[in-house]
Design an enzyme around this catalytic site. Structure first.
Site, PDB file in Angstrom:
ATOM      1  N   LYS A 301       0.738  -1.450   0.366  1.00  0.00           N
ATOM      2  CA  LYS A 301      -0.631   0.182   0.187  1.00  0.00           C
ATOM      3  C   LYS A 301       0.832   1.391   0.040  1.00  0.00           C
ATOM      4  CE  LYS A 301      -4.101  -0.574   2.758  1.00  0.00           C
ATOM      5  NZ  LYS A 301      -5.040  -0.788   3.603  1.00  0.00           N
ATOM      6  N   LYS A 303       3.312   1.642   2.564  1.00  0.00           N
ATOM      7  CA  LYS A 303       3.367   2.489   3.664  1.00  0.00           C
ATOM      8  C   LYS A 303       3.439   1.775   4.367  1.00  0.00           C
ATOM      9  CE  LYS A 303      -1.735   3.935   3.359  1.00  0.00           C
ATOM     10  NZ  LYS A 303      -3.490   3.496   3.545  1.00  0.00           N
TER      11      LYS A 303
HETATM   12  N1  CTP Z   1     -11.504  -1.372   7.588  1.00  0.00           N
HETATM   13  C1  CTP Z   1     -12.450  -1.099   7.369  1.00  0.00           C
HETATM   14  N2  CTP Z   1     -12.898   0.176   8.381  1.00  0.00           N
HETATM   15  C2  CTP Z   1     -11.714   1.217   9.030  1.00  0.00           C
HETATM   16  C3  CTP Z   1     -10.434   0.672   8.418  1.00  0.00           C
HETATM   17  C4  CTP Z   1     -10.597  -0.673   7.551  1.00  0.00           C
HETATM   18  O1  CTP Z   1     -14.021  -1.744   7.038  1.00  0.00           O
HETATM   19  N3  CTP Z   1     -12.214   1.847   8.929  1.00  0.00           N
HETATM   20  C5  CTP Z   1     -11.403  -2.933   6.499  1.00  0.00           C
HETATM   21  C6  CTP Z   1     -10.854  -2.550   5.233  1.00  0.00           C
HETATM   22  O2  CTP Z   1     -11.776  -2.323   4.949  1.00  0.00           O
HETATM   23  C7  CTP Z   1     -10.176  -3.886   4.820  1.00  0.00           C
HETATM   24  C8  CTP Z   1      -9.236  -4.475   6.541  1.00  0.00           C
HETATM   25  O3  CTP Z   1     -10.814  -3.618   7.182  1.00  0.00           O
HETATM   26  O4  CTP Z   1     -11.318  -4.960   4.543  1.00  0.00           O
HETATM   27  C9  CTP Z   1      -8.312  -4.090   6.832  1.00  0.00           C
HETATM   28  O5  CTP Z   1      -7.516  -2.944   6.450  1.00  0.00           O
HETATM   29  P1  CTP Z   1      -6.633  -2.586   7.018  1.00  0.00           P
HETATM   30  O6  CTP Z   1      -6.042  -2.344   5.623  1.00  0.00           O
HETATM   31  O7  CTP Z   1      -5.398  -3.387   7.863  1.00  0.00           O
HETATM   32  O8  CTP Z   1      -6.870  -0.907   7.730  1.00  0.00           O
HETATM   33  P2  CTP Z   1      -7.088   0.380   7.312  1.00  0.00           P
HETATM   34  O9  CTP Z   1      -7.052   0.777   8.843  1.00  0.00           O
HETATM   35  O10 CTP Z   1      -7.423   0.745   6.668  1.00  0.00           O
HETATM   36  O11 CTP Z   1      -5.438   0.557   6.895  1.00  0.00           O
HETATM   37  P3  CTP Z   1      -4.463   1.838   5.980  1.00  0.00           P
HETATM   38  O12 CTP Z   1      -5.260   3.419   7.005  1.00  0.00           O
HETATM   39  O13 CTP Z   1      -3.148   1.696   6.656  1.00  0.00           O
HETATM   40  O14 CTP Z   1      -4.989   1.491   5.455  1.00  0.00           O
END
Ligand code: CTP
Length: 392
Positions: A301, A303
């Site tokens: 990603k 990140k």
């Molecule tokens: N997800 C979600 N709601 C959020 C954050 C994440 O439903 N507020 C879901 C994402 O759509 C994904 C799963 O959790 O299917 C795992 O996502 P991850 O990449 O770990 O979460 P993020 O918090 O979105 O990470 P980043 O900000 O690093 O992209």
């Protein structure tokens, strides 16, 4: 009819013999039946009742018996009849059962009925009329090869019923729990056959007659078939068992597909937050066994992660909705090739992305459903990382 015998709970009442019993109870003047099951009943399976009347006198409550949460039963407190027909099984050699299926067989067929009976036991062990029936199986009474764990779950259940009926008798209470232990039932969905309730209405009547008489065991077709089956088993269990093995193969054959829904989702799960928890909870509510792939790093990603991979996996592994954690594959489609899951879950932020458009295409002929859950607004690993970084 006894004027107090009016409200029933039928666990598994959404299909097969449970649905037929529900119709019969309404026919006997029950004013309300709570149907508790995994999926809603299908209107076209109801054959003996007027559908409007049926709906007026029933309510449906959804439960997934393999989850810990049985609080639904706290909201159903006014019943005087408890019917438990929920359960599943398939003909398969032990080596062909996977671990999740084994766990779920024990949970659904044995642990769930025992827990539900415990919930209402103060009513059963009382001087008020309370009627209770539980679906056992002939596999709960004789050796049952190719049904190793299913049979074990039913043996456990039938043994449990015998034990508590004995406690009730010893302590001078009149209520009993009826163990209904048939061989195969035609017309139910068991083992993948379709529902045809016209074949089970008579059985439903017989079951209820036995229950109202406070019998403890009812084996349908006992005189015609199962008396001699049980005699043969007792005389020489191994010989009987081997014959029964061959009979099952010749009449039904092994069914190769596990009767569980496997779900998969992948993510980074950095700085674990409520959005992650919501996603895992919703996913588990829609499958029987949830596998989570954790990304080794956030690199794909673009990140960096705050928390090391080992710690992120350890946190996810200990969430109660998660059955298994693996290191994610580079693509969820590769995870499918290895795990053969039935459902792929993801947050709605991925809908329409290049990656998920590809998956839609890839899964279109594989029977895999992609489920998008609403993205939890207000939080994300990125937001948390930013907040921490700013404070430094
Ligand atoms: N997800 C979600 N709601 C959020 C954050 C994440 O439903 N507020 C879901 C994402 O759509 C994904 C799963 O959790 O299917 C795992 O996502 P991850 O990449 O770990 O979460 P993020 O918090 O979105 O990470 P980043 O900000 O690093 O992209």
């Amino acid at each position: 009819m006894d004027s107090k015998r009016k409200r029933a709970l039928v666990l598994g009442g959404n299909s097969g013999i449970g649905l037929a019993i529900t119709e019969k109870l309404l026919g006997k003047g029950y004013e309300h039946v709570y149907i508790v099951g995994k999926d809603e009943y299908r209107d076209d399976n109801i054959q003996n009742s007027d559908i409007e009347e049926f709906k007026k006198h029933t309510s449906f409550l959804k439960i997934n018996l393999i989850l810990e949460d049985y609080s639904i039963f706290d909201s159903i407190s006014d019943i005087d009849t408890l019917i438990i027909t929920a359960g599943f099984g398939r003909v398969a050699a032990f080596e062909n059962l996977n671990e999740s299926e084994i766990t779920n067989l024990i949970k659904c067929n044995m642990l769930a009925p025992i827990r539900v009976i415990k919930h209402y036991y103060d009513r059963i062990k009382s001087n008020d009329d309370f009627y209770c029936m539980v679906m056992g199986s002939i596999a709960g009474h004789v050796v049952s090869p190719l049904f190793s764990v299913y049979g074990a779950s039913k043996q456990g259940l039938c043994g449990f019923i015998e034990n508590i009926n004995t406690e009730l008798a010893h302590d001078g209470f009149k209520n009993r729990i009826l163990d209904v232990s048939p061989g195969s039932i035609k017309g139910t969905n068991f083992n993948g056959q379709g529902n045809n309730l016209s074949l089970v209405y008579d059985l439903a009547d017989e079951i209820l007659d036995n229950m109202f008489l406070r019998k403890t065991v009812y084996i349908p077709k006992y005189d015609e078939i199962y008396k001699s089956v049980i005699d043969r088993y007792r005389k020489d269990p191994e010989k009987y068992g081997i014959e029964s093995y061959d009979y099952k193969i010749s009449t039904r054959g092994e069914s190769s597909k596990p009767q569980i829904v496997i779900g998969y989702l992948s993510g980074t799960f950095d700085l674990f937050h409520i959005g992650h928890l919501n996603l895992l909870k919703r996913a588990k509510a829609m499958c029987d066994y949830l596998i989570v792939g954790v990304h080794k790093s956030g690199a794909w990603k673009g990140k960096e992660t705050f928390i090391p991979f080992e710690e992120r996996t350890e946190i996810v592994r200990n969430i109660k909705y998660v059955d298994q954690v693996i290191e994610s594959f580079p693509e969820d489609s590769m995870a499918y090739d290895a795990l053969h899951y039935d459902k792929l879950f993801v947050g709605s932020d991925y809908k329409g992305t290049e990656r998920f458009n590809r998956y839609e295409e890839y899964f279109s002929d594989k029977g895999v459903e992609i489920v998008y859950f609403p993205y939890t607004q207000g939080t994300s690993s990125t937001k948390l990382r930013d907040a921490i970084t700013k404070k430094k």
